[in-house]
Write a protein that holds these residues in place. Structure first.
Motif, PDB file in Angstrom:
ATOM      1  N   ASN A   1      53.830  47.118  35.160  1.00 45.30           N
ATOM      2  CA  ASN A   1      52.774  46.504  35.960  1.00 45.30           C
ATOM      3  C   ASN A   1      53.260  45.978  37.303  1.00 45.30           C
ATOM      4  OD1 ASN A   1      50.665  46.901  34.084  1.00 45.30           O
ATOM      5  ND2 ASN A   1      51.289  45.102  32.922  1.00 45.30           N
ATOM      6  N   ASP A   2      54.556  45.656  37.413  1.00 44.33           N
ATOM      7  CA  ASP A   2      55.056  45.026  38.637  1.00 44.33           C
ATOM      8  C   ASP A   2      56.173  45.831  39.297  1.00 44.33           C
ATOM      9  OD1 ASP A   2      53.336  42.832  38.596  1.00 44.33           O
ATOM     10  OD2 ASP A   2      54.606  41.729  37.219  1.00 44.33           O
ATOM     11  N   TYR A   3      57.300  45.934  38.620  1.00 44.77           N
ATOM     12  CA  TYR A   3      58.477  46.567  39.223  1.00 44.77           C
ATOM     13  C   TYR A   3      58.229  48.034  39.562  1.00 44.77           C
ATOM     14  CZ  TYR A   3      63.217  48.520  39.455  1.00 44.77           C
ATOM     15  OH  TYR A   3      64.349  49.191  39.839  1.00 44.77           O
ATOM     16  N   LEU A   4      57.611  48.760  38.655  1.00 44.29           N
ATOM     17  CA  LEU A   4      57.376  50.190  38.899  1.00 44.29           C
ATOM     18  C   LEU A   4      56.468  50.422  40.112  1.00 44.29           C
ATOM     19  CD1 LEU A   4      57.715  53.188  37.864  1.00 44.29           C
ATOM     20  CD2 LEU A   4      55.555  52.812  36.657  1.00 44.29           C
ATOM     21  N   PRO A   5      55.268  49.813  40.174  1.00 41.80           N
ATOM     22  CA  PRO A   5      54.401  50.114  41.326  1.00 41.80           C
ATOM     23  C   PRO A   5      54.890  49.531  42.640  1.00 41.80           C
ATOM     24  CG  PRO A   5      53.363  48.489  39.897  1.00 41.80           C
ATOM     25  CD  PRO A   5      54.566  48.988  39.165  1.00 41.80           C
ATOM     26  N   PHE A   6      55.420  48.303  42.612  1.00 43.70           N
ATOM     27  CA  PHE A   6      55.676  47.606  43.868  1.00 43.70           C
ATOM     28  C   PHE A   6      57.104  47.760  44.370  1.00 43.70           C
ATOM     29  CE2 PHE A   6      52.298  45.038  41.680  1.00 43.70           C
ATOM     30  CZ  PHE A   6      51.265  45.680  42.335  1.00 43.70           C
ATOM     31  N   ASP A   7      57.987  48.309  43.540  1.00 41.55           N
ATOM     32  CA  ASP A   7      59.321  48.667  44.006  1.00 41.55           C
ATOM     33  C   ASP A   7      59.480  50.187  43.978  1.00 41.55           C
ATOM     34  OD1 ASP A   7      62.044  49.259  44.332  1.00 41.55           O
ATOM     35  OD2 ASP A   7      62.688  47.408  43.425  1.00 41.55           O
TER      36      ASP A   7
ATOM     37  N   ALA B   1      57.488  59.806  54.704  1.00 39.66           N
ATOM     38  CA  ALA B   1      58.155  59.806  56.009  1.00 39.66           C
ATOM     39  C   ALA B   1      58.440  61.224  56.483  1.00 39.66           C
ATOM     40  CB  ALA B   1      59.448  59.001  55.945  1.00 39.66           C
ATOM     41  N   VAL B   2      58.536  62.177  55.525  1.00 40.37           N
ATOM     42  CA  VAL B   2      58.787  63.578  55.876  1.00 40.37           C
ATOM     43  C   VAL B   2      57.658  64.491  55.399  1.00 40.37           C
ATOM     44  CG1 VAL B   2      61.279  63.281  55.915  1.00 40.37           C
ATOM     45  CG2 VAL B   2      60.182  63.931  53.768  1.00 40.37           C
ATOM     46  N   ALA B   3      56.517  63.876  54.991  1.00 42.27           N
ATOM     47  CA  ALA B   3      55.354  64.641  54.524  1.00 42.27           C
ATOM     48  C   ALA B   3      55.709  65.546  53.347  1.00 42.27           C
ATOM     49  CB  ALA B   3      54.737  65.444  55.664  1.00 42.27           C
ATOM     50  N   LEU B   4      56.309  64.969  52.325  1.00 40.75           N
ATOM     51  CA  LEU B   4      56.642  65.671  51.084  1.00 40.75           C
ATOM     52  C   LEU B   4      55.845  65.045  49.952  1.00 40.75           C
ATOM     53  CD1 LEU B   4      58.637  67.644  49.468  1.00 40.75           C
ATOM     54  CD2 LEU B   4      60.028  65.575  49.116  1.00 40.75           C
ATOM     55  N   GLU B   5      55.202  65.859  49.129  1.00 30.13           N
ATOM     56  CA  GLU B   5      54.495  65.335  47.961  1.00 30.13           C
ATOM     57  C   GLU B   5      55.457  65.235  46.782  1.00 30.13           C
ATOM     58  OE1 GLU B   5      51.099  66.958  44.930  1.00 30.13           O
ATOM     59  OE2 GLU B   5      50.490  66.576  47.010  1.00 30.13           O
ATOM     60  N   VAL B   6      55.535  64.054  46.164  1.00 27.28           N
ATOM     61  CA  VAL B   6      56.374  63.839  44.988  1.00 27.28           C
ATOM     62  C   VAL B   6      55.477  63.478  43.809  1.00 27.28           C
ATOM     63  CG1 VAL B   6      58.222  62.475  43.954  1.00 27.28           C
ATOM     64  CG2 VAL B   6      58.356  63.121  46.364  1.00 27.28           C
ATOM     65  N   ARG B   7      55.659  64.182  42.709  1.00 26.79           N
ATOM     66  CA  ARG B   7      54.862  63.968  41.500  1.00 26.79           C
ATOM     67  C   ARG B   7      55.761  63.479  40.374  1.00 26.79           C
ATOM     68  NH1 ARG B   7      51.716  69.843  41.641  1.00 26.79           N
ATOM     69  NH2 ARG B   7      50.575  69.514  43.621  1.00 26.79           N
ATOM     70  N   ALA B   8      55.224  62.610  39.526  1.00 30.20           N
ATOM     71  CA  ALA B   8      56.004  61.996  38.445  1.00 30.20           C
ATOM     72  C   ALA B   8      55.359  62.304  37.096  1.00 30.20           C
ATOM     73  CB  ALA B   8      56.103  60.490  38.655  1.00 30.20           C
ATOM     74  N   PRO B   9      55.786  63.363  36.408  1.00 34.00           N
ATOM     75  CA  PRO B   9      55.161  63.741  35.132  1.00 34.00           C
ATOM     76  C   PRO B   9      55.257  62.673  34.052  1.00 34.00           C
ATOM     77  CG  PRO B   9      56.460  65.559  36.014  1.00 34.00           C
ATOM     78  CD  PRO B   9      56.764  64.376  36.864  1.00 34.00           C
ATOM     79  N   PHE B  10      56.278  61.794  34.105  1.00 38.62           N
ATOM     80  CA  PHE B  10      56.378  60.743  33.093  1.00 38.62           C
ATOM     81  C   PHE B  10      55.190  59.781  33.156  1.00 38.62           C
ATOM     82  CE2 PHE B  10      60.817  61.991  32.694  1.00 38.62           C
ATOM     83  CZ  PHE B  10      61.079  61.741  31.352  1.00 38.62           C
ATOM     84  N   LEU B  11      54.482  59.750  34.262  1.00 37.50           N
ATOM     85  CA  LEU B  11      53.412  58.774  34.425  1.00 37.50           C
ATOM     86  C   LEU B  11      52.042  59.339  34.076  1.00 37.50           C
ATOM     87  CD1 LEU B  11      54.638  57.023  37.694  1.00 37.50           C
ATOM     88  CD2 LEU B  11      54.953  56.322  35.310  1.00 37.50           C
ATOM     89  N   SER B  12      51.997  60.389  33.273  1.00 40.29           N
ATOM     90  CA  SER B  12      50.712  60.903  32.816  1.00 40.29           C
ATOM     91  C   SER B  12      50.041  59.869  31.913  1.00 40.29           C
ATOM     92  CB  SER B  12      50.890  62.213  32.055  1.00 40.29           C
ATOM     93  OG  SER B  12      51.528  61.982  30.814  1.00 40.29           O
TER      94      SER B  12
ATOM     95  N   ARG C   1      38.916  59.843  32.469  1.00 40.46           N
ATOM     96  CA  ARG C   1      38.946  61.293  32.269  1.00 40.46           C
ATOM     97  C   ARG C   1      40.031  61.973  33.093  1.00 40.46           C
ATOM     98  NH1 ARG C   1      33.842  63.211  30.200  1.00 40.46           N
ATOM     99  NH2 ARG C   1      32.398  61.486  29.861  1.00 40.46           N
ATOM    100  N   LEU C   2      40.628  61.225  34.022  1.00 37.34           N
ATOM    101  CA  LEU C   2      41.593  61.826  34.933  1.00 37.34           C
ATOM    102  C   LEU C   2      43.019  61.624  34.481  1.00 37.34           C
ATOM    103  CD1 LEU C   2      40.220  60.749  38.439  1.00 37.34           C
ATOM    104  CD2 LEU C   2      39.771  62.874  37.196  1.00 37.34           C
ATOM    105  N   ASP C   3      43.822  62.668  34.639  1.00 33.76           N
ATOM    106  CA  ASP C   3      45.278  62.539  34.626  1.00 33.76           C
ATOM    107  C   ASP C   3      45.684  62.802  36.069  1.00 33.76           C
ATOM    108  OD1 ASP C   3      47.924  62.336  34.027  1.00 33.76           O
ATOM    109  OD2 ASP C   3      48.092  64.324  33.130  1.00 33.76           O
ATOM    110  N   ALA C   4      45.997  61.755  36.805  1.00 36.43           N
ATOM    111  CA  ALA C   4      46.117  61.912  38.252  1.00 36.43           C
ATOM    112  C   ALA C   4      46.940  60.781  38.849  1.00 36.43           C
ATOM    113  CB  ALA C   4      44.721  61.910  38.887  1.00 36.43           C
ATOM    114  N   MET C   5      47.447  61.047  40.052  1.00 31.53           N
ATOM    115  CA  MET C   5      47.895  59.958  40.919  1.00 31.53           C
ATOM    116  C   MET C   5      46.938  59.957  42.103  1.00 31.53           C
ATOM    117  SD  MET C   5      51.276  61.196  43.006  1.00 31.53           S
ATOM    118  CE  MET C   5      51.378  62.800  43.811  1.00 31.53           C
ATOM    119  N   TYR C   6      46.538  58.761  42.524  1.00 32.41           N
ATOM    120  CA  TYR C   6      45.581  58.732  43.619  1.00 32.41           C
ATOM    121  C   TYR C   6      45.438  57.326  44.198  1.00 32.41           C
ATOM    122  CZ  TYR C   6      42.504  56.995  39.885  1.00 32.41           C
ATOM    123  OH  TYR C   6      41.977  56.280  38.845  1.00 32.41           O
TER     124      TYR C   6
ATOM    125  N   LEU D   1      46.732  54.621  37.623  1.00 29.28           N
ATOM    126  CA  LEU D   1      47.277  53.733  36.605  1.00 29.28           C
ATOM    127  C   LEU D   1      48.559  53.038  37.039  1.00 29.28           C
ATOM    128  CD1 LEU D   1      46.666  52.912  33.658  1.00 29.28           C
ATOM    129  CD2 LEU D   1      48.132  54.801  32.925  1.00 29.28           C
ATOM    130  N   ALA D   2      49.453  53.752  37.697  1.00 32.03           N
ATOM    131  CA  ALA D   2      50.760  53.206  38.069  1.00 32.03           C
ATOM    132  C   ALA D   2      50.840  52.829  39.545  1.00 32.03           C
ATOM    133  CB  ALA D   2      51.865  54.219  37.745  1.00 32.03           C
TER     134      ALA D   2
END
Length: 671
Positions: free
Chosen positions: A506-512, A523-534, A165-170, A188-189
């Motif tokens: 499944n591999d390159y995107l999450p782990f690289d 490292a600078v306390a900035l939140e980055v969001r990726a809309p392509f990964l909905s 039910r979620l569209d989220a990064m977490y 998911l990612a």
């Protein structure tokens, strides 16, 4: 966007030894201090801790502790963590801050109270929709718009089914007292990391947003620390990244069996249909899904901006964001080398869209920055684009607390040149077999310039010989690994892949890529969001036929059809540059002290401490050869075979040395 950590410890009933130690002896506050110290840079806006103890029906005692550092983006007043619910209301009185007298929940609430305690790192983009669904079931919210509370009630009401039910990064740790279990959850990612480490006695496990926390904790609690694992190290050295740290963690089978009953790690997943059975994916549908995702990613109680490069991914994110935010700020960072600088193209896009654009100087200090980042990450991460990503994030933090990026566009819409190369190998495998002498001879092509056609053809030949998609990504080929470290085990043979984009997701995107973005931004306390990964867009792209994503074999062809409606023609047709730095030249010229740093490490008496003890012998004669060949490739010459560029290989060796030195220090002096 925060930092989180947790420890779960199991005590077996033992009449001979009497009752288990107290909670504060079982999980000392000093252990939480170690974990907290590794994540405090991620969340400067708040800190909190939670403790609980339960007794199971079969006589076990379960102790749990959660740690949180907060970066306040949504509902600064109402989203305090750890967030605890007792079945009727939120219980902030069951948490405490570092330095305060510890509170143990079991000493303040009845044993039968169905406590759920949560530490959460991320953002729920469709939280208002999910809140509405939960309110219809009778759930009462106490915060104004904290997505952490939405996540908490979603778990209480739906459990694991909440993920769909979620569209989220977490990334999240959830202590569910009724289940006697600590749950770890990933989106998911896997956009947000959770490092895991078992204690040597096998009866406890630690989780943390940053790898150094568990490593220092393990070193502080036992003489038996993790040792380097040669098979994982092989993968890290070859690719520059891996799923797990290249370390062995030993624990007794009995203790491990105990832990399995009381911990569970859950990564979100979607069921993908065969590509050929999917209905047509049109440019109109792609545009609608991306627009919907961008719009949902805009909620923030702090200033928000969009990373803008010279490409179409970030350009489309900015175009759709501006539809909802007419005063949208966009940013790009001016690179120190004009050949790798996209600031002019980004300014062109910004002017076309009418955004408030900032071109920022990156203030590069690469030698100091790479040491800081690798030690903060606690992994031998070999992707040199970590540095420019960090410089972009550091510059952005001066203007905004949240940034939207174009991450994921290449994996979902077939943007990499290697996809076209791989599909060509698949279609012409018979012809390549007939032309094997030419394929084999490709290893002899000159490789002085990493961007030259001859270097790309040589890399293509490496992959064709191995019939392995991974060889298109490798830093060190199989042959080079055997020269570098003859004692490393033989590399696994990979079969021909049918779907490299799904493999990369499944591999390159999450782990690289996601690990890089998380490290640089946190490292600078900035939140980055990726809309392509909905969720919806990921499902649609990874199920769509490749021919629809790449019409007429054009990389990112479908997305370019969308882009032509919103971006200047010269931006859409501009060759892909990638976010890179000329690290090879910096190793020759000592820009930012990079050559000095490289030689200080590789020419030292012990460049890779700990590797020899793990049975990994690095051939330093071969390392010196790489250095000589790399220097020769930088000299003017009419002879195309003079020297060879080893930019990324030398960078990988540098970070391997930085990491192994850090690991030795962390284990010898964990505090």
């Amino acid at each position: 966007m925060c930092g989180l950590a947790g420890i779960l410890r199991v005590h077996e009933p033992n009449d001979d030894d009497g009752p288990p130690p107290s909670h504060l002896e079982s999980i000392p506050e000093a252990w939480l201090d170690i974990l907290d110290g590794s994540i405090k840079h991620r969340g400067p806006d708040g800190a909190g801790r939670f403790r609980d103890r339960i007794s199971t029906d079969d006589g076990r005692t379960i102790d749990v502790a959660l740690v949180h550092r907060r970066l306040a983006i949504l509902d600064p007043e109402g989203g305090l963590q750890p967030m605890v619910h007792d079945g009727e209301r939120l219980r902030p009185d069951l948490t405490y801050q570092p330095g305060e007298t510890p509170i143990v929940a079991s000493e303040r609430v009845d044993a039968g109270t169905p406590l759920v305690a949560l530490v959460f790192n991320g953002c729920v983009y469709n939280q208002h929709e999910v809140r509405g669904q939960l309110q219809l079931t009778g759930v009462v919210f106490e915060s104004d718009h904290a997505d952490t509370e939405t996540f908490l009630h979603g778990w209480r009401h739906w459990g694991r089914d909440m993920r769909e039910r979620l569209d989220a990064m977490y990334a999240s740790l959830i202590w569910d007292r009724s289940a006697s279990r600590l749950f770890g959850l990933h989106d998911l990612a896997t956009q947000k990391p959770i490092a895991v480490s078992r204690f040597a006695d096998g009866a406890a496990i630690a989780y943390c947003s940053c790898e150094p926390g568990p490593q220092r904790l393990q070193a502080s609690t036992t003489d038996h620390v993790a040792t380097i694992y040669d098979k994982e190290l092989l993968r890290w050295t070859a690719l520059g990244w891996g799923e797990r740290p290249p370390l062995i963690q030993r624990s007794g089978a009995f203790g491990l069996a105990l832990l399995v009953r009381h911990v569970e790690f859950v990564r979100d997943a979607i069921r993908l249909d065969p590509r050929e059975n999917t209905t047509r994916f049109s440019a109109e549908e792609a545009e609608g899904l991306l627009r919907q995702s961008v719009h949902s990613h805009l909620e923030s109680d702090v200033p928000l901006a969009v990373f803008l490069s010279g490409g179409i991914d970030s350009g489309l994110v900015a175009a759709f964001a501006r539809e909802r935010r007419p005063d949208l700020q966009t940013l790009t960072v001016r690179m120190p080398d004009a050949r790798y600088d996209e600031s002019e193209a980004a300014a062109n896009t910004a002017s076309h869209l009418g955004t408030q654009h900032h071109t920022l100087d990156c203030q590069a200090d690469p030698a100091a920055d790479v040491v800081q980042l690798i030690e903060q990450l606690g992994l031998p991460f070999g992707d040199s684009s970590l540095l420019p990503t960090f410089w972009l994030c550091r510059a952005t933090k001066q203007i905004a607390g949240v940034a939207l990026s174009g991450d994921g566009g290449d994996e979902l819409f077939a943007g990499y040149e290697r996809y076209r190369a791989w599909f060509m190998m698949e279609r012409h495998s018979f012809e390549l077999a007939l032309a094997w002498p030419l394929v084999d001879a490709s290893r002899l092509l000159p490789r002085r310039d990493p961007r030259s056609l001859s270097t790309k053809l040589a890399r293509f030949g490496d992959a064709a010989r191995a019939s392995a998609y991974e060889d298109l990504l490798k830093i060190f080929s199989h042959r080079q690994i055997k020269r570098l470290a003859p004692s490393l085990p033989k590399q696994k043979a990979y079969l021909m892949l049918q779907d490299p984009m799904r493999e990369d997701f499944n591999d390159y995107l999450p782990f690289d890529l996601m690990r890089k973005t998380d490290t640089a931004s946190m490292a600078v306390a900035l939140e980055v969001r990726a809309p392509f990964l909905s969720r919806k867009l990921v499902h649609r792209c990874l199920s769509a036929p490749v021919a629809q994503l790449m019409p007429r074999g054009q990389r990112k062809g479908l997305l370019k059809l969308v882009a032509r409606r919103h971006l200047p023609k010269e931006i859409v047709d501009r060759p892909k540059m990638g976010f890179a730095i000329p690290v090879g030249e910096w190793f020759r010229t000592d820009f930012g002290g990079m050559r000095t740093l490289l030689l200080d490490h590789l020419n030292s008496a012990e460049p890779f401490p700990g590797l020899a003890e793990a049975g990994v012998a690095i051939d330093m004669g071969y390392v010196q050869r790489l250095l000589r060949e790399h220097d020769d490739a930088g000299q003017a010459s009419l002879w195309p075979w003079k020297g060879r560029d080893h930019s990324q290989r030398l960078y990988m060796l540098l970070v391997l040395s930085i990491w192994s030195r850090w690991l030795q220090r962390a284990q010898n002096d964990p505090l």
